[in-house]
Write an enzyme that holds these catalytic residues in place. Structure first.
Site, short mmCIF file in Angstrom:
data_model
loop_
_atom_site.label_atom_id
_atom_site.label_comp_id
_atom_site.label_asym_id
_atom_site.label_seq_id
_atom_site.Cartn_x
_atom_site.Cartn_y
_atom_site.Cartn_z
N GLU A 26 0.84 -1.21 0.00
CA GLU A 26 0.00 0.00 0.00
C GLU A 26 0.87 1.25 0.00
O GLU A 26 1.86 1.32 0.75
CB GLU A 26 -0.89 -0.03 1.25
CG GLU A 26 -2.24 0.57 1.04
CD GLU A 26 -3.10 -0.23 0.05
OE1 GLU A 26 -3.12 0.15 -1.13
OE2 GLU A 26 -3.73 -1.20 0.48
N THR A 28 2.84 2.10 -2.23
CA THR A 28 4.15 1.79 -2.81
C THR A 28 4.17 2.08 -4.30
O THR A 28 5.24 2.26 -4.88
CB THR A 28 4.51 0.30 -2.60
OG1 THR A 28 3.39 -0.49 -3.04
CG2 THR A 28 4.82 -0.01 -1.16
N ASP A 29 2.98 2.15 -4.95
CA ASP A 29 3.00 2.24 -6.43
C ASP A 29 3.58 3.56 -6.93
O ASP A 29 4.29 3.59 -7.93
CB ASP A 29 1.64 1.91 -7.06
CG ASP A 29 0.51 2.86 -6.72
OD1 ASP A 29 0.68 3.72 -5.82
OD2 ASP A 29 -0.55 2.76 -7.35
N GLY A 111 -16.51 4.71 -3.28
CA GLY A 111 -16.01 5.36 -2.07
C GLY A 111 -15.50 4.43 -0.99
O GLY A 111 -15.27 4.85 0.14
N GLY A 113 -12.72 2.47 -1.57
CA GLY A 113 -11.31 2.17 -1.87
C GLY A 113 -11.16 0.90 -2.69
O GLY A 113 -10.14 0.24 -2.62
N SER A 117 -13.49 3.77 -9.93
CA SER A 117 -13.13 4.63 -11.07
C SER A 117 -12.26 3.87 -12.06
O SER A 117 -12.46 3.99 -13.27
CB SER A 117 -12.47 5.93 -10.60
OG SER A 117 -11.30 5.66 -9.89
N ASP A 161 -4.28 0.50 -9.49
CA ASP A 161 -5.71 0.21 -9.64
C ASP A 161 -6.06 -0.15 -11.08
O ASP A 161 -6.80 -1.09 -11.34
CB ASP A 161 -6.55 1.42 -9.20
CG ASP A 161 -6.22 1.85 -7.80
OD1 ASP A 161 -5.59 1.07 -7.07
OD2 ASP A 161 -6.59 2.98 -7.42
C1 GLA Z 1 -5.17 4.65 -4.36
C2 GLA Z 1 -4.38 4.98 -5.63
C3 GLA Z 1 -3.37 3.87 -5.94
C4 GLA Z 1 -2.49 3.57 -4.71
C5 GLA Z 1 -3.35 3.37 -3.45
C6 GLA Z 1 -2.52 3.24 -2.20
O1 GLA Z 1 -5.94 3.52 -4.56
O2 GLA Z 1 -5.27 5.11 -6.72
O3 GLA Z 1 -2.59 4.24 -7.05
O4 GLA Z 1 -1.55 4.57 -4.52
O5 GLA Z 1 -4.26 4.44 -3.27
O6 GLA Z 1 -1.77 2.08 -2.21
#
Ligand code: GLA
Length: 363
Positions: A26, A28-29, A111, A113, A117, A161
């Site tokens: 999490e 990290t991307d 909403g 997470g 989208s 995502d």
């Molecule tokens: C959101 C962002 C992702 C990532 C996460 C956290 O989902 O869209 O790119 O950064 O938060 O890991």
């Protein structure tokens, strides 16, 4: 109302894309690091046809709302911004896109997470690819979707995502190196299943907090003289950073190492190692709470209840944090029962109304 009732003819094509839940890796991307998401059963479906009045028309079944757009108009707001963004990105890439009619329906919770989208963007791009017979691969779909989100929906997200929605399925965990975009799909541990519970806490601070964390990571990388925090593998290297950069960097370094450990576990398919996977999820939550500071008390409570429930290997907040959902790795066959008990306790003690999102109850 269906496509025909809205637009007066039948759709030419239809495509879907799933939401995702991130199991580990999490925040990290955007540090060029590693992630381990999996698709959830909930998906977004886009039906598409040609529009003959020179305007795009987007209809959302969930909102019962239609947005019509002339090309010269400014970017629309809400759900239409993601679709408009996808069309604009394709045009910038040199594709000729005619005026389109889109009918969207989705079971991905908004909403929480779980990347509603990204699911909308990927489903839109897939439908356009099919309709116009474009030779775009799945990684490019994810990249275009991310560009749409950044440039038209105004979210400075990483690529996790969109890659998860474009490449993952519900049976495999996607391991992704967000720097090189190399990836593999690993079978989900046979002894386990996932539970996802929404905390009922709206992700109010999510975008400002998210952008702040990104900036802090960039500052930390600059002070350490590296391109991104991914380049730091030894924790000692972060020790001299000023606070809070030291803790932010510590989260990213330890989280990347946790993902790499789970990658090995999944590759060797060692049955007993699912316990270790769970422990690393617990450690990830502690790190997100204490070092990265993206948790909130209700998420900590939900995670704690999950972690104390028999049959749970590990649990953590998932997604950007500041509210939204938690994910747990639990013993196979026990997900539904565990989710029901945990939700009852959580609702009683937290004062929020949580929701079980996985396992699904049908939609
Ligand atoms: C959101 C962002 C992702 C990532 C996460 C956290 O989902 O869209 O790119 O950064 O938060 O890991």
């Amino acid at each position: 109302m269906n496509f025909q009732q809205i637009f007066g003819n039948l759709p030419e094509t239809e495509a879907s894309a799933p939401g995702r839940v991130n199991l580990l890796g999490e925040h990290t991307d955007y540090n060029d690091g590693f992630v381990l998401p999996i698709a959830i059963p909930q998906k977004t479906t886009v039906q598409m046809g040609f529009s003959n009045d020179g305007q795009h028309h987007f209809y959302s079944q969930n909102l019962d709302q239609q947005v019509s757009i002339l090309e010269i108009n400014h970017t629309p707001l809400g759900f239409a911004s993601y679709i408009f963004g996808c069309i604009q990105i394709l045009k910038k890439e040199g594709y000729k896109i005619p005026s389109l009619n889109l009918y969207i329906k989705s079971s991905v919770p908004i909403g929480s997470g779980l990347s509603s989208s990204a699911a909308l963007e990927v489903a839109t791009l897939r439908a356009i690819r099919q309709l116009l017979n474009l030779s775009i691969n799945d990684v490019e779909i994810a990249q275009f979707a991310q560009q749409a989100e950044i440039n038209y929906a105004g979210v400075q997200c990483g690529i996790m995502d969109q890659m998860a929605s474009s490449l993952a399925d519900t049976e495999h965990i996607l391991f992704l190196d967000t720097r090189t975009l190399s990836f593999c799909l690993l079978p989900f541990p046979s002894k386990a299943e996932i539970v996802v519970i929404d905390s009922g806490v709206p992700r109010r601070l999510a975008s400002s907090g998210y952008n702040q964390r990104r900036t802090e990571c960039e500052q930390a990388a600059q002070l350490l003289g590296v391109k991104a925090l991914r380049d730091i593998t030894r924790l000692e290297a972060t020790e001299d950073l000023p606070e809070p950069l030291r803790r932010r960097a510590r989260h990213v370094v330890t989280e990347n190492n946790r993902v790499l450990e789970v990658l090995q576990i999944l590759e060797t398919r060692h049955v007993a190692s699912v316990e270790r996977f769970g422990k690393l999820m617990n450690a990830s939550h502690a790190s997100l709470r204490d070092d990265y500071e993206v948790s909130v008390p209700a998420l900590d409570m939900l995670v704690e209840i999950l972690q104390e429930t028999p049959g749970v290997f590990g649990a953590r907040l998932t997604g950007a944090g500041f509210g939204g959902a938690c994910v747990a790795l639990v013993a196979k066959g026990e997900g539904r029962a565990i989710a029901t008990t945990v939700l009852e306790q959580y609702n009683y003690h937290s004062g929020y109304t949580g929701r079980v999102l996985v396992p699904t109850t049908g939609f």
